[in-house]
Design an enzyme around this catalytic site. Structure first.
Site, mmCIF file in Angstrom:
data_model
loop_
_atom_site.group_PDB
_atom_site.id
_atom_site.type_symbol
_atom_site.label_atom_id
_atom_site.label_comp_id
_atom_site.label_asym_id
_atom_site.label_seq_id
_atom_site.Cartn_x
_atom_site.Cartn_y
_atom_site.Cartn_z
ATOM 1 N N SER A 296 0.791 -1.223 -0.231
ATOM 2 C CA SER A 296 0.041 0.079 -0.035
ATOM 3 C C SER A 296 0.695 1.318 -0.021
ATOM 4 C CB SER A 296 -0.910 -0.132 1.253
ATOM 5 O OG SER A 296 -1.928 -1.121 0.971
ATOM 6 N N LYS B 219 -8.620 -5.720 12.078
ATOM 7 C CA LYS B 219 -9.773 -5.363 11.459
ATOM 8 C C LYS B 219 -10.946 -5.398 12.275
ATOM 9 C CE LYS B 219 -8.400 -6.509 6.471
ATOM 10 N NZ LYS B 219 -8.931 -7.177 5.317
ATOM 11 N N ASP C 42 -13.389 -3.919 1.502
ATOM 12 C CA ASP C 42 -13.076 -5.444 0.848
ATOM 13 C C ASP C 42 -14.279 -5.867 0.060
ATOM 14 O OD1 ASP C 42 -10.541 -5.591 1.843
ATOM 15 O OD2 ASP C 42 -11.038 -6.581 3.495
ATOM 16 N N ALA D 296 -17.168 -18.872 5.470
ATOM 17 C CA ALA D 296 -18.127 -18.242 6.474
ATOM 18 C C ALA D 296 -16.996 -17.161 7.465
ATOM 19 C CB ALA D 296 -19.025 -18.876 7.334
ATOM 20 N N ASN E 269 -20.338 -23.909 4.175
ATOM 21 C CA ASN E 269 -19.249 -23.897 5.013
ATOM 22 C C ASN E 269 -18.682 -25.367 5.578
ATOM 23 O OD1 ASN E 269 -16.851 -22.347 6.000
ATOM 24 N ND2 ASN E 269 -17.763 -22.686 7.950
HETATM 25 P P1 ATR Z 1 -10.963 -15.192 6.169
HETATM 26 O O1 ATR Z 1 -10.915 -14.092 7.139
HETATM 27 O O2 ATR Z 1 -9.881 -15.007 5.141
HETATM 28 O O3 ATR Z 1 -12.204 -15.557 5.739
HETATM 29 P P2 ATR Z 1 -11.120 -17.135 8.099
HETATM 30 O O4 ATR Z 1 -12.122 -16.414 9.054
HETATM 31 O O5 ATR Z 1 -10.051 -17.739 8.926
HETATM 32 O O6 ATR Z 1 -10.311 -16.278 7.085
HETATM 33 O O7 ATR Z 1 -11.927 -18.189 7.389
HETATM 34 C C1 ATR Z 1 -11.431 -19.303 6.713
HETATM 35 C C2 ATR Z 1 -12.506 -19.996 6.013
HETATM 36 O O8 ATR Z 1 -12.167 -20.889 5.214
HETATM 37 C C3 ATR Z 1 -13.507 -20.643 6.879
HETATM 38 O O9 ATR Z 1 -15.104 -20.584 6.464
HETATM 39 C C4 ATR Z 1 -13.046 -22.091 6.940
HETATM 40 O O10 ATR Z 1 -14.075 -23.134 7.285
HETATM 41 P P3 ATR Z 1 -14.405 -23.459 9.001
HETATM 42 O O11 ATR Z 1 -15.160 -22.206 9.194
HETATM 43 O O12 ATR Z 1 -14.840 -24.656 8.793
HETATM 44 O O13 ATR Z 1 -12.817 -23.467 9.694
HETATM 45 C C5 ATR Z 1 -12.364 -22.348 5.702
HETATM 46 N N1 ATR Z 1 -11.476 -23.287 5.473
HETATM 47 C C6 ATR Z 1 -10.167 -23.235 5.740
HETATM 48 N N2 ATR Z 1 -9.550 -24.300 5.632
HETATM 49 C C7 ATR Z 1 -10.361 -25.277 4.940
HETATM 50 C C8 ATR Z 1 -10.511 -26.681 4.503
HETATM 51 N N3 ATR Z 1 -9.145 -27.215 4.259
HETATM 52 N N4 ATR Z 1 -11.593 -27.194 3.987
HETATM 53 C C9 ATR Z 1 -12.827 -26.482 3.947
HETATM 54 N N5 ATR Z 1 -12.714 -25.180 4.387
HETATM 55 C C10 ATR Z 1 -11.668 -24.524 5.254
#
Ligand code: ATR
Length: 291
Positions: free
Chosen positions: A27, A75, A112, A148, A170
């Site tokens: 940035s 954030k 975003d 989610a 999810n």
């Molecule tokens: P961000 O802020 O980038 O959205 P986050 O809050 O950590 O990051 O969310 C990550 C998302 O990726 C979640 O929806 C997570 O699913 P869970 O709620 O079940 O944890 C999903 N995710 C991460 N690794 C995953 C995997 N191996 N398979 C399926 N979903 C995954």
């Protein structure tokens, strides 16, 4: 020569990105180049911040920060320190853009969701040749959000705002259910998405980390199930060409890259900081040069 310190005067406006870590952020490069091009007496710096509440309490004087971008892990916590918050950012529960108004008050936005939703809208418009004046091409569409977390919330609230019908899928069903309930949508597990096709022409937005470096051979949905969608967006930008987007392209779908969300959220931040249109070409040039 990221910042030219000799040009910083007492009346120079200071902007910055607060985060931890923050050193990797591009940035400052983008904003300083833009300020220079337009001739604004402003500088944008990296601000390594540990405790975001302390930061805002300490530097609340209107003569210091004119605005800042906000990244991981601040954030959500930074919301507590704001005077006013954009209503959708409030619902999402995350902000990434803070502007100090002339009266000294701090106003926050979430750029975003705007960046992602506008990139998707433009993808649809380009394919059907409609003009931006016609209203959102997302209105009435079935919009499927995979994931989610923070990004999932942004896409789900943003799509709802545009009049789409939202489905959240999810891995952890409870999180899908929570978010779907909030946006008046339907919840599924990620595993159910393969056989979910109530209609054709749906929009798919991946916000899970499935397919992100280093596990670039993973994809959140099998290729054959993509046939029910008209457009596929992936919030992942490392790599740019995720397996999901490659397979969507091979299947003849409109694709929207995560990098497009990234750059457009920057355009929005620039507009909020300066009140001026963003130098889009300059941002794009620098992003591709320094990617
Ligand atoms: P961000 O802020 O980038 O959205 P986050 O809050 O950590 O990051 O969310 C990550 C998302 O990726 C979640 O929806 C997570 O699913 P869970 O709620 O079940 O944890 C999903 N995710 C991460 N690794 C995953 C995997 N191996 N398979 C399926 N979903 C995954």
């Amino acid at each position: 020569d990221l910042y030219n310190f000799r040009l910083i005067k007492p009346d120079t406006k200071v902007y910055g990105i607060i985060g931890k870590p923050v050193g990797h952020s591009k940035s400052p490069l983008l904003f300083n180049a833009a300020f220079k091009k337009v001739g604004l007496n402003a500088v944008y710096v990296h601000l390594l911040v540990d405790d975001v509440e302390k930061f805002f309490n300490t530097y609340s004087a209107p003569d210091f920060i004119s605005g800042c971008s906000c990244t991981i892990p601040h954030k959500e916590v930074a919301i507590k320190c704001m005077d006013t918050i954009d209503p959708i950012a409030q619902k999402i529960g995350a902000i990434n853009n803070i502007v100090r108004k002339p009266d000294g008050k701090l106003t926050a936005f979430n750029t975003d969701y705007i960046g992602a939703i506008e990139a998707i809208e433009d993808g649809l418009r380009e394919s059907n040749g409609s003009s931006p004046a016609v209203g959102s091409p997302l209105a009435g569409k079935l919009f499927v959000v995979l994931g989610a977390g923070g990004a999932g919330k942004s896409l789900a609230y943003g799509a709802k705002e545009k009049g789409a019908r939202v489905v959240v899928a999810n891995r952890t069903f409870e999180r899908a259910k929570d978010l779907a309930d909030k946006v008046g949508g339907q919840a599924l597990t990620l595993a159910e998405i393969e056989n979910f096709h109530p209609e054709d022409g749906m929009i798919l937005a991946n916000t899970t980390s499935v397919g992100m470096k280093p596990k670039i051979d993973d994809t959140p949905i099998p290729k054959h199930a993509l046939k029910h969608y008209s457009l596929v967006f992936d919030a992942i930008y490392t790599p740019k060409d995720t397996r999901l987007l490659r397979e969507a392209k091979e299947s003849g779908k409109i694709i929207v890259y995560g990098t497009e969300m990234l750059i457009r959220q920057g355009f929005e931040q620039y507009k909020n900081f300066t009140g001026l249109p963003a130098p889009e070409e300059l941002f794009r040039e620098l992003m591709s040069k320094h990617a």
